[in-house]
Motif scaffolding. Structure first.
Motif, PDB file in Angstrom:
ATOM      1  N   PRO A  34       0.836  -1.211   0.000  1.00  0.00           N
ATOM      2  CA  PRO A  34       0.000   0.000   0.000  1.00  0.00           C
ATOM      3  C   PRO A  34       0.868   1.258   0.000  1.00  0.00           C
ATOM      4  O   PRO A  34       1.995   1.262   0.501  1.00  0.00           O
ATOM      5  CB  PRO A  34      -0.765  -0.119   1.321  1.00  0.00           C
ATOM      6  CG  PRO A  34       0.160  -0.880   2.215  1.00  0.00           C
ATOM      7  CD  PRO A  34       0.993  -1.778   1.331  1.00  0.00           C
ATOM      8  N   TRP A  35       0.340   2.308  -0.562  1.00  0.00           N
ATOM      9  CA  TRP A  35       0.944   3.634  -0.457  1.00  0.00           C
ATOM     10  C   TRP A  35       0.029   4.480   0.426  1.00  0.00           C
ATOM     11  O   TRP A  35      -1.188   4.507   0.228  1.00  0.00           O
ATOM     12  CB  TRP A  35       1.082   4.291  -1.829  1.00  0.00           C
ATOM     13  CG  TRP A  35       2.179   3.746  -2.659  1.00  0.00           C
ATOM     14  CD1 TRP A  35       2.135   2.653  -3.486  1.00  0.00           C
ATOM     15  CD2 TRP A  35       3.508   4.282  -2.782  1.00  0.00           C
ATOM     16  NE1 TRP A  35       3.343   2.482  -4.100  1.00  0.00           N
ATOM     17  CE2 TRP A  35       4.203   3.445  -3.704  1.00  0.00           C
ATOM     18  CE3 TRP A  35       4.191   5.377  -2.240  1.00  0.00           C
ATOM     19  CZ2 TRP A  35       5.540   3.678  -4.067  1.00  0.00           C
ATOM     20  CZ3 TRP A  35       5.503   5.602  -2.607  1.00  0.00           C
ATOM     21  CH2 TRP A  35       6.164   4.753  -3.500  1.00  0.00           C
ATOM     22  N   TYR A  36       0.653   5.172   1.387  1.00  0.00           N
ATOM     23  CA  TYR A  36      -0.099   6.030   2.290  1.00  0.00           C
ATOM     24  C   TYR A  36       0.302   7.477   2.058  1.00  0.00           C
ATOM     25  O   TYR A  36       1.464   7.793   1.766  1.00  0.00           O
ATOM     26  CB  TYR A  36       0.181   5.647   3.749  1.00  0.00           C
ATOM     27  CG  TYR A  36      -0.609   4.444   4.209  1.00  0.00           C
ATOM     28  CD1 TYR A  36      -0.172   3.162   3.921  1.00  0.00           C
ATOM     29  CD2 TYR A  36      -1.801   4.607   4.898  1.00  0.00           C
ATOM     30  CE1 TYR A  36      -0.907   2.053   4.324  1.00  0.00           C
ATOM     31  CE2 TYR A  36      -2.546   3.513   5.311  1.00  0.00           C
ATOM     32  CZ  TYR A  36      -2.099   2.240   5.013  1.00  0.00           C
ATOM     33  OH  TYR A  36      -2.832   1.149   5.415  1.00  0.00           O
ATOM     34  N   GLN A  37      -0.669   8.359   2.236  1.00  0.00           N
ATOM     35  CA  GLN A  37      -0.464   9.793   2.134  1.00  0.00           C
ATOM     36  C   GLN A  37      -0.644  10.388   3.532  1.00  0.00           C
ATOM     37  O   GLN A  37      -1.607  10.042   4.238  1.00  0.00           O
ATOM     38  CB  GLN A  37      -1.511  10.376   1.180  1.00  0.00           C
ATOM     39  CG  GLN A  37      -1.429  11.871   0.962  1.00  0.00           C
ATOM     40  CD  GLN A  37      -2.634  12.358   0.143  1.00  0.00           C
ATOM     41  OE1 GLN A  37      -3.787  12.152   0.509  1.00  0.00           O
ATOM     42  NE2 GLN A  37      -2.351  12.997  -0.986  1.00  0.00           N
ATOM     43  N   GLN A  38       0.274  11.242   3.917  1.00  0.00           N
ATOM     44  CA  GLN A  38       0.174  11.847   5.246  1.00  0.00           C
ATOM     45  C   GLN A  38       0.367  13.352   5.157  1.00  0.00           C
ATOM     46  O   GLN A  38       1.365  13.824   4.607  1.00  0.00           O
ATOM     47  CB  GLN A  38       1.200  11.239   6.206  1.00  0.00           C
ATOM     48  CG  GLN A  38       1.037  11.736   7.644  1.00  0.00           C
ATOM     49  CD  GLN A  38       2.038  11.101   8.597  1.00  0.00           C
ATOM     50  OE1 GLN A  38       3.138  10.740   8.216  1.00  0.00           O
ATOM     51  NE2 GLN A  38       1.662  10.968   9.867  1.00  0.00           N
ATOM     52  N   PRO A  44      -1.462   8.660   8.718  1.00  0.00           N
ATOM     53  CA  PRO A  44      -1.394   8.220   7.317  1.00  0.00           C
ATOM     54  C   PRO A  44      -2.763   7.737   6.845  1.00  0.00           C
ATOM     55  O   PRO A  44      -3.518   7.138   7.616  1.00  0.00           O
ATOM     56  CB  PRO A  44      -0.395   7.065   7.356  1.00  0.00           C
ATOM     57  CG  PRO A  44       0.336   7.207   8.656  1.00  0.00           C
ATOM     58  CD  PRO A  44      -0.620   7.846   9.600  1.00  0.00           C
ATOM     59  N   ALA A  45      -3.059   7.966   5.583  1.00  0.00           N
ATOM     60  CA  ALA A  45      -4.317   7.508   4.983  1.00  0.00           C
ATOM     61  C   ALA A  45      -3.999   6.736   3.714  1.00  0.00           C
ATOM     62  O   ALA A  45      -3.164   7.174   2.909  1.00  0.00           O
ATOM     63  CB  ALA A  45      -5.225   8.691   4.679  1.00  0.00           C
ATOM     64  N   LEU A  46      -4.654   5.610   3.536  1.00  0.00           N
ATOM     65  CA  LEU A  46      -4.402   4.774   2.363  1.00  0.00           C
ATOM     66  C   LEU A  46      -4.759   5.523   1.091  1.00  0.00           C
ATOM     67  O   LEU A  46      -5.834   6.084   0.948  1.00  0.00           O
ATOM     68  CB  LEU A  46      -5.217   3.489   2.443  1.00  0.00           C
ATOM     69  CG  LEU A  46      -5.038   2.533   1.269  1.00  0.00           C
ATOM     70  CD1 LEU A  46      -3.617   1.959   1.263  1.00  0.00           C
ATOM     71  CD2 LEU A  46      -6.059   1.406   1.328  1.00  0.00           C
ATOM     72  N   LEU A  47      -3.818   5.485   0.137  1.00  0.00           N
ATOM     73  CA  LEU A  47      -4.015   6.142  -1.147  1.00  0.00           C
ATOM     74  C   LEU A  47      -4.384   5.120  -2.219  1.00  0.00           C
ATOM     75  O   LEU A  47      -5.382   5.211  -2.912  1.00  0.00           O
ATOM     76  CB  LEU A  47      -2.727   6.864  -1.533  1.00  0.00           C
ATOM     77  CG  LEU A  47      -2.752   7.827  -2.691  1.00  0.00           C
ATOM     78  CD1 LEU A  47      -3.629   9.018  -2.394  1.00  0.00           C
ATOM     79  CD2 LEU A  47      -1.320   8.302  -2.999  1.00  0.00           C
ATOM     80  N   TYR A  88       4.510  10.845   1.294  1.00  0.00           N
ATOM     81  CA  TYR A  88       3.986   9.584   0.790  1.00  0.00           C
ATOM     82  C   TYR A  88       4.865   8.433   1.275  1.00  0.00           C
ATOM     83  O   TYR A  88       6.079   8.464   1.123  1.00  0.00           O
ATOM     84  CB  TYR A  88       3.924   9.592  -0.736  1.00  0.00           C
ATOM     85  CG  TYR A  88       2.920  10.589  -1.257  1.00  0.00           C
ATOM     86  CD1 TYR A  88       3.242  11.941  -1.348  1.00  0.00           C
ATOM     87  CD2 TYR A  88       1.639  10.183  -1.636  1.00  0.00           C
ATOM     88  CE1 TYR A  88       2.310  12.867  -1.793  1.00  0.00           C
ATOM     89  CE2 TYR A  88       0.702  11.102  -2.087  1.00  0.00           C
ATOM     90  CZ  TYR A  88       1.052  12.443  -2.149  1.00  0.00           C
ATOM     91  OH  TYR A  88       0.125  13.353  -2.597  1.00  0.00           O
ATOM     92  N   PHE A 102       7.127   0.008   6.832  1.00  0.00           N
ATOM     93  CA  PHE A 102       7.091   1.265   6.088  1.00  0.00           C
ATOM     94  C   PHE A 102       8.480   1.700   5.625  1.00  0.00           C
ATOM     95  O   PHE A 102       9.488   1.449   6.309  1.00  0.00           O
ATOM     96  CB  PHE A 102       6.530   2.383   6.967  1.00  0.00           C
ATOM     97  CG  PHE A 102       5.042   2.341   7.143  1.00  0.00           C
ATOM     98  CD1 PHE A 102       4.462   1.532   8.104  1.00  0.00           C
ATOM     99  CD2 PHE A 102       4.218   3.125   6.353  1.00  0.00           C
ATOM    100  CE1 PHE A 102       3.082   1.491   8.278  1.00  0.00           C
ATOM    101  CE2 PHE A 102       2.839   3.104   6.519  1.00  0.00           C
ATOM    102  CZ  PHE A 102       2.277   2.274   7.483  1.00  0.00           C
TER     103      PHE A 102
ATOM    104  N   GLU B  99      -8.628  -2.034   4.270  1.00  0.00           N
ATOM    105  CA  GLU B  99      -7.462  -1.178   4.463  1.00  0.00           C
ATOM    106  C   GLU B  99      -7.212  -1.010   5.956  1.00  0.00           C
ATOM    107  O   GLU B  99      -8.076  -1.283   6.785  1.00  0.00           O
ATOM    108  CB  GLU B  99      -7.668   0.171   3.803  1.00  0.00           C
ATOM    109  CG  GLU B  99      -8.731   1.050   4.437  1.00  0.00           C
ATOM    110  CD  GLU B  99      -8.781   2.428   3.803  1.00  0.00           C
ATOM    111  OE1 GLU B  99      -9.591   2.615   2.869  1.00  0.00           O
ATOM    112  OE2 GLU B  99      -8.022   3.313   4.248  1.00  0.00           O
TER     113      GLU B  99
END
Lengths: 112, 111
Positions: A34-38, A44-47, A88, A102, B99
């Protein structure tokens, strides 16, 4: 030793350009990426995410390209907007229940 | 909407004191996690849980204990806080084919 590595550490792009973020990993058993955006002050939130059986995943303006043989992947942010300015994180897991590993993140700045 | 709530959001503790960070999730997820985030180290897994009554060591468990008294609640306990534990702590929850959702974080300063 960092099991998930990201590059570059920081990236600056102009509005409308494509930002390309790179990620590589050591553990061949990783099968979920997964890629997360913070944003500052937030969690962090899943992108977008990809499993190792696939080589490409698209969602809106975000695309993951995955190369299992080379053990690397990249996140492309198409038509970047100032609101995409964030850090990211690339992550990986062997067993979803045992948590994610991570990378150190890429800080993206998009200028108008 | 999936939610993970952490409390407190900010905490100042004294060296040698006991600190408890709390986390509540309304997602009905089986799995919960505690991470810490530090510049230069990214997010690192401290403890995780498969469900009520279960706690497992993550990658950096030394100096931390965890408690999962119910499906919804997962606590991180620092019995003897040290300045090296100054960090931002994130709780998260997730389940098979879902998720992982993160809370907003707790900023802990140990003086």
């Amino acid at each position: 030793q960092q099991q998930v590595r990201q590059s570059p550490q920081s990236l600056t792009v102009w509005e409308g350009e494509t930002a390309i973020l790179n990620c590589s990993y050591e553990n061949s058993a990783f099968d979920y990426f997964p890629w997360y955006q913070q944003f500052p002050g937030e969690g962090p939130a899943l992108l977008i995410a990809i499993r190792s059986v696939s080589d490409k995943k698209e969602d809106g303006g975000f695309t993951i390209f995955f190369n299992k043989r080379e053990k690397n992947l990249s996140l492309h942010i198409k038509d970047s907007q100032p609101g995409d300015s964030a850090t990211y994180f690339c992550a990986a897991s062997v067993n979803y229940a045992q948590g994610l590993t991570f990378g150190l993140g890429t800080r993206v700045s998009v200028f108008p | 909407e999936a939610a993970v709530t952490q409390s407190p959001r900010n905490k100042v503790a004294v060296t040698g004191g006991k600190v408890t960070l709390s986390c509540n999730q309304t997602n009905n997820h089986n799995n919960m996690y505690w991470y810490r985030q530090d510049t230069g180290h990214g997010l690192r897994l401290i403890h995780y849980s498969y469900g009520a009554g279960s706690t497992e060591k993550g990658d950096i468990p030394d100096g931390y204990k965890a408690s999962r008294p119910s499906q919804e609640n997962f606590s991180l306990i620092l019995e003897l806080a040290t300045p090296s534990q100054t960090s931002v702590y994130f709780c998260a929850s997730g389940d098979f084919n879902t998720e992982v959702f993160f809370g907003k974080g707790t900023r802990l300063t140990v003086v």
